[in-house]
Scaffold this active site. Structure first.
Site, PDB file in Angstrom:
ATOM      1  N   SER A 151       1.600 -31.676  -4.535  1.00  0.00           N
ATOM      2  CA  SER A 151       0.974 -30.969  -5.642  1.00  0.00           C
ATOM      3  C   SER A 151       1.413 -31.611  -6.963  1.00  0.00           C
ATOM      4  CB  SER A 151       1.319 -29.477  -5.570  1.00  0.00           C
ATOM      5  OG  SER A 151       0.559 -28.733  -6.482  1.00  0.00           O
ATOM      6  N   HIS A 188      -4.127 -25.347   0.056  1.00  0.00           N
ATOM      7  CA  HIS A 188      -3.188 -26.128  -0.741  1.00  0.00           C
ATOM      8  C   HIS A 188      -1.895 -26.398   0.009  1.00  0.00           C
ATOM      9  CE1 HIS A 188      -1.681 -28.015  -4.273  1.00  0.00           C
ATOM     10  NE2 HIS A 188      -0.717 -27.131  -4.464  1.00  0.00           N
TER      11      HIS A 188
END
Length: 708
Positions: A563, A678
Site C-alpha cells: 500500500s 486491499h
C-alpha cells in the site's frame, strides 16, 4: 517476469512516463477489462511456473495454511457485555463463521460457540463470493445486527440486517412483500449505524452528487424502519471535496448523544453534537485533533500544538501529542482550562487510550516498546496498569464501559513469542485465558533494536530478528517498511515470516521510519507532503546501517512493503536501487500523477499533496516511481503483487509499473489475485499462497542465488 527481449521504438530510452505525454498503459487501469485481465493472467502463469511449483514452495504454503486453519490459534473475541463475538476461518470453513459465546464458556479449554452465520453456506446458497466485512450489534439487546459483506474482498460492501433469534436476514421492503421491513443497502462504500431498533443513520450512494470525490458518503440521513430509503431524512451534508461525512449515536445510559462529523481531508474533521431540533453544536477544537467523550468528560488528543482562547486574557500552549481532559458541558459553555492527562517526550508517545466504566487506560510507546497505565478521572493521576514484556507489543482490548465494568483483556506477543491473551480488571488479578502455540522453531533467534542516522541527523529505530549464530556474519536480510498516515509498527509474532525466512537462516528487519506514529504525531507530520523525502531517506539510512553494522550486504538485502509501503518500495527501486538485491512491492501506489483520480486516492491528498497543483507536483514528481524509472540504470529484481478487487488502491498502479519496467528491459515479476481486496487475499488459502510466494521469491533471489 523475465525482461522483454526487445523494447518498442516508442518506449526505447524513456525515463519514466513523462507527465506531459500520453500514458501508453492507461488501458491497464480498466480494472476488469478483458485485455487488462488477459495481461494479468499471462503474467500470473509465469510467476506460478517459476516460483510456485517446487516442493519447497508447496511445503511452505501448506505449513502456512495449516497455521491459519488450525484450531489451536486464539479465537480473538470482541466483547459486547457478557457475550463475546468472533469471526473464525479454518479448513472446514474457508469463508468463515460468525459466532458468539459467553465469557464463562470462552474461559474453558474447549468453548462451545453459537454459530450465527456460516458464510460458506450463505455464499453457496446465494451464489456469491461473499467475504466477511464485519457486523454492528445493536446494544444492549444484542437481538439485531447490521452485517457487511463484500464481493471478493472489496471495500464496497452490501449491508443487511440480521435477526439473532431466527438467525436469518430480515428482508427489505418490496412491492411483493409489504410485511418485510429490514434495513438493506446495495453494494457501495456505505455507513449504517444503529440509533435504536427501528432507526439508523445511513450514508451511502443516494444517486448523482451524493458521494465525495473520494467515493465516500457526502450526505448522512436518518432512516426509519419500514420506510423506503428515498424517504430517509437528511441530517447533514458535506462538500464534494470532503473525504466523507458520518453520524452516530452515543447510547451511554444517562448521557445519550447524537453527533455528526465532516472529514474535510484524511487528517482534519469537524464534529458537532446534533440536538433534538436538528441544530448543531460545534466541538471547537483543532480540526486535526481527535476528540471523544465519555459520560461527563471530553478528551482531546492533539496532533499539533494548541493555544486555545480562554476569554480571560490568559493563554496556555499544549504540545502536539498531548492528551487533554475537561468536562464536556463546561467546554461547551466556553471553559478551556484543560487537565493534561499525558505529555509526550522525545522517547515516549501515546499509542492509544480507552475507558473502562470508571477509569481511563493509556497505552504508551517508549522507543517503540509498550507501557500501560491507568488514570483516575478527576485528579487524572496515572499509575502502572500491568507489566509489558520488552521487545513485544501489549495491547488492551475489549474495554466495555457500557456493560463491562472495569474489566478488560490484554494481548501480548513479540517477534518470536506467540500471542498470549489475559483477562484482568483495574485493581484486580490478571489471569491467562489463551496461549497460541509456536509455529516455527525460534530456538536461538534473538531480537535486537538499533538506531540509524537519517540524512538530517534524526535517529530512526529498527528491530533486527536473527539467529544468534548470524551475529558477526553478514547474511540474507529482508527489511519491511510503511512510513505513512501515522501508522505505528510495533513488534508482533509472525508465524509466516518465521517459517518462510527465519528458519531458512534469514534475518528479518522491521523499520520505524517517519511517516508513522511511533514517536507521536510529529513523527508523522515531519514527513507529510513536501517533506515526504524523509520517509525514503530514513528507510535508505537503515539499509546502509544494516550493511555498516555487518548484518548484511547490499546484494543480500531485500525489502518489502504494501500500500503506502508499496510506494516506499517503488521509490527504493527507482532512487536507491544499489542498496538492494531484491524488492517485493504489494498493492502499491506508484503513479503519483494520477493517484488522486483512481478509486479512494483523492482522500490521501492531505498525506501526499495534490499533483494538479504545480507547486505540489514539483515535489511529488521528484519521487513518483512511475515517472522516475530509468531504462539505463541497474535495478534489482522486483515482484509486484496486487488484487483485481482492490477498490482502495487501484491495481492499475502495479500493472502499469510492471509493464513499463518490463518494456525498459528490467527484471520484473507480476502476480495479481483476481479476488482479495486491499488485503490481497479473500481467504486463508489465498493468504497462504501470497505469503509463500513472497518468501520463495526472497529465498531464490537472496539465498539461492547468493549461494551459487
Amino acid at each position: 517476469m523475465s525482461p522483454a527481449s526487445a523494447r518498442s521504438a516508442t518506449m526505447a530510452g524513456m525515463t519514466g512516463v513523462d507527465a506531459q505525454q500520453t500514458d501508453p498503459y492507461l488501458w491497464l487501469e480498466e480494472v476488469t477489462g478483458d485485455r487488462a485481465l488477459d495481461w494479468a493472467r499471462a503474467h500470473n502463469e509465469v510467476v506460478v511456473e517459476h516460483f510456485a511449483t517446487s516442493d519447497r514452495f508447496s511445503g511452505l504454503e501448506h505449513r502456512i495454511l495449516d497455521m491459519l486453519d488450525t484450531d489451536t490459534r486464539i479465537a480473538y473475541p470482541t466483547r459486547r457485555g457478557s457475550r463475546l463475538y468472533n469471526f473464525w476461518r479454518d479448513a472446514e470453513h474457508p469463508k468463515g463463521l460468525w459466532r458468539r459465546t459467553t465469557f464463562e464458556e470462552y474461559a474453558t479449554d474447549d468453548p462451545a460457540w453459537e454459530v450465527l452465520i456460516d458464510l460458506d453456506t450463505l455464499a453457496a446458497a446465494e451464489d456469491e463470493n461473499w467475504v466477511w466485512g464485519g457486523a454492528a450489534v445493536l446494544r444492549p439487546e444484542q437481538s439485531l445486527a447490521l452485517v457487511s459483506l463484500s464481493r471478493g474482498g472489496a471495500d464496497a460492501k452490501v449491508i443487511r440486517e440480521f435477526d439473532m433469534a431466527t438467525k436469518q436476514f430480515r428482508e427489505p421492503p418490496s412491492p411483493d412483500d409489504d410485511t418485510a421491513d429490514g434495513f438493506h443497502l446495495p453494494e457501495a462504500k456505505s455507513q449504517l449505524r444503529w440509533i435504536d431498533a427501528d432507526s439508523v443513520y445511513v450514508g451511502t450512494d443516494f444517486g448523482p452528487g451524493s458521494l465525495t470525490d473520494s467515493g465516500y458518503p457526502r450526505i448522512v440521513k436518518r432512516w426509519r424502519r419500514g420506510t423506503p430509503l428515498e424517504q430517509a431524512e437528511t441530517v447533514f451534508e458535506g462538500e464534494t471535496g470532503d473525504v466523507m461525512v458520518s453520524a452516530g449515536y452515543d447510547r451511554t445510559p444517562g448521557y445519550e448523544r447524537h453527533y455528526v462529523a465532516r472529514a474535510t481531508d484524511f487528517f482534519n474533521e469537524s464534529v458537532y453534537l446534533l440536538e433534538d431540533d436538528g441544530s448543531l453544536r460545534f466541538i471547537d477544537v483543532p480540526s486535526d485533533a481527535s476528540e471523544s467523550w465519555y459520560k461527563d468528560w471530553m478528551l482531546v488528543r492533539l496532533k499539533t500544538s494548541w493555544t486555545p482562547e480562554t476569554g480571560d486574557g490568559t493563554a496556555v500552549t499544549y504540545p502536539a501529542g498531548a492528551l487533554l481532559a475537561i468536562g464536556l458541558e463546561r467546554f461547551l459553555s466556553g471553559a478551556r482550562d484543560f487537565d493534561v492527562v499525558f505529555t509526550p517526550d522525545e522517547h515516549t508517545s501515546l499509542h492509544g487510550y480507552g475507558w473502562t466504566e470508571n477509569y481511563l487506560v493509556l497505552i504508551t510507546l517508549e522507543d517503540v516498546q509498550t507501557k500501560l497505565y491507568v488514570v483516575t478521572p478527576g485528579d487524572w493521576q496515572r499509575s502502572p496498569l500491568a507489566d509489558a514484556p520488552p521487545m513485544a507489543t501489549t495491547s488492551v482490548m475489549n474495554l466495555d464501559p457500557l456493560e463491562g465494568g472495569d474489566e478488560f483483556m490484554l494481548i501480548s506477543s513479540g517477534f518470536t513469542t506467540p500471542g498470549t491473551l489475559l483477562a484482568s480488571s483495574v485493581g484486580g488479578d490478571t489471569t491467562p485465558l489463551k496461549q497460541e502455540p509456536s509455529f516455527f522453531d525460534a530456538e536461538g533467534i534473538v531480537t535486537e533494536q538499533f538506531f540509524a542516522t537519517s540524512d538530517d541527523g534524526t535517529q530512526v529505530p529498527y528491530f533486527v530478528i536473527r539467529h544468534r549464530d548470524r551475529i558477526g556474519t553478514p547474511g540474507p536480510t529482508v527489511m519491511s517498511g510503511y512510513g505513512g498516515f501515522e501508522v505505528s509498527r510495533t513488534p508482533a509474532y509472525s508465524g509466516a515470516s518465521g517459517m518462510g525466512w527465519l528458519e531458512r537462516g534469514g534475518t528479518w528487519v522491521m523499520t520505524n521510519i517517519r511517516g508513522g506514529g511511533e514517536y507521536g504525531p510529529q513523527w508523522h507530520t515531519q514527513a507529510q507532503k513536501a517533506e515526504r523525502h524523509r520517509v525514503y531517506e530514513d528507510f535508505s539510512a537503515i539499509a546502509k546501517d544494516l550493511v555498516a553494522r555487518g548484518i548484511t550486504t547490499a546484494a543480500q538485502l531485500g525489502a518489502v512493503g504494501g500500500s503506502n509501503g508499496g510506494l516506499l518500495m517503488g521509490v527504493m527501486l527507482t532512487r536507491y536501487p544499489e542498496l538492494f538485491g531484491a524488492i517485493v512491492c504489494q498493492v502499491p501506489l506508484l503513479d503519483m500523477k494520477r493517484y488522486h483520480l483512481l478509486l479512494a486516492g483523492a482522500s490521501w491528498i492531505a498525506e501526499y499533496g495534490d499533483p494538479d497543483k504545480p507547486e505540489e507536483w514539483e515535489y511529488i514528481s521528484k519521487y513518483s516511481p512511475y515517472q522516475n524509472t530509468d531504462p539505463d540504470r541497474a535495478y534489482p529484481p522486483i515482484l509486484f503483487t496486487t488484487s483485481t478487487r482492490d477498490d482502495r488502491v487501484h491495481p492499475g498502479h502495479a500493472r502499469k509499473m510492471a509493464a513499463l519496467l518490463e518494456e525498459q528491459g528490467h527484471t520484473v515479476w507480476y502476480h495479481e489475485n483476481i479476488e482479495g481486496g486491499h488485503g490481497g487475499a479473500a481467504d486463508n488459502k489465498q493468504m497462504a499462497f501470497q505469503a509463500a510466494l513472497i518468501y520463495e521469491f526472497f529465498t531464490q533471489k537472496l539465498l539461492d542465488e547468493q549461494a551459487r
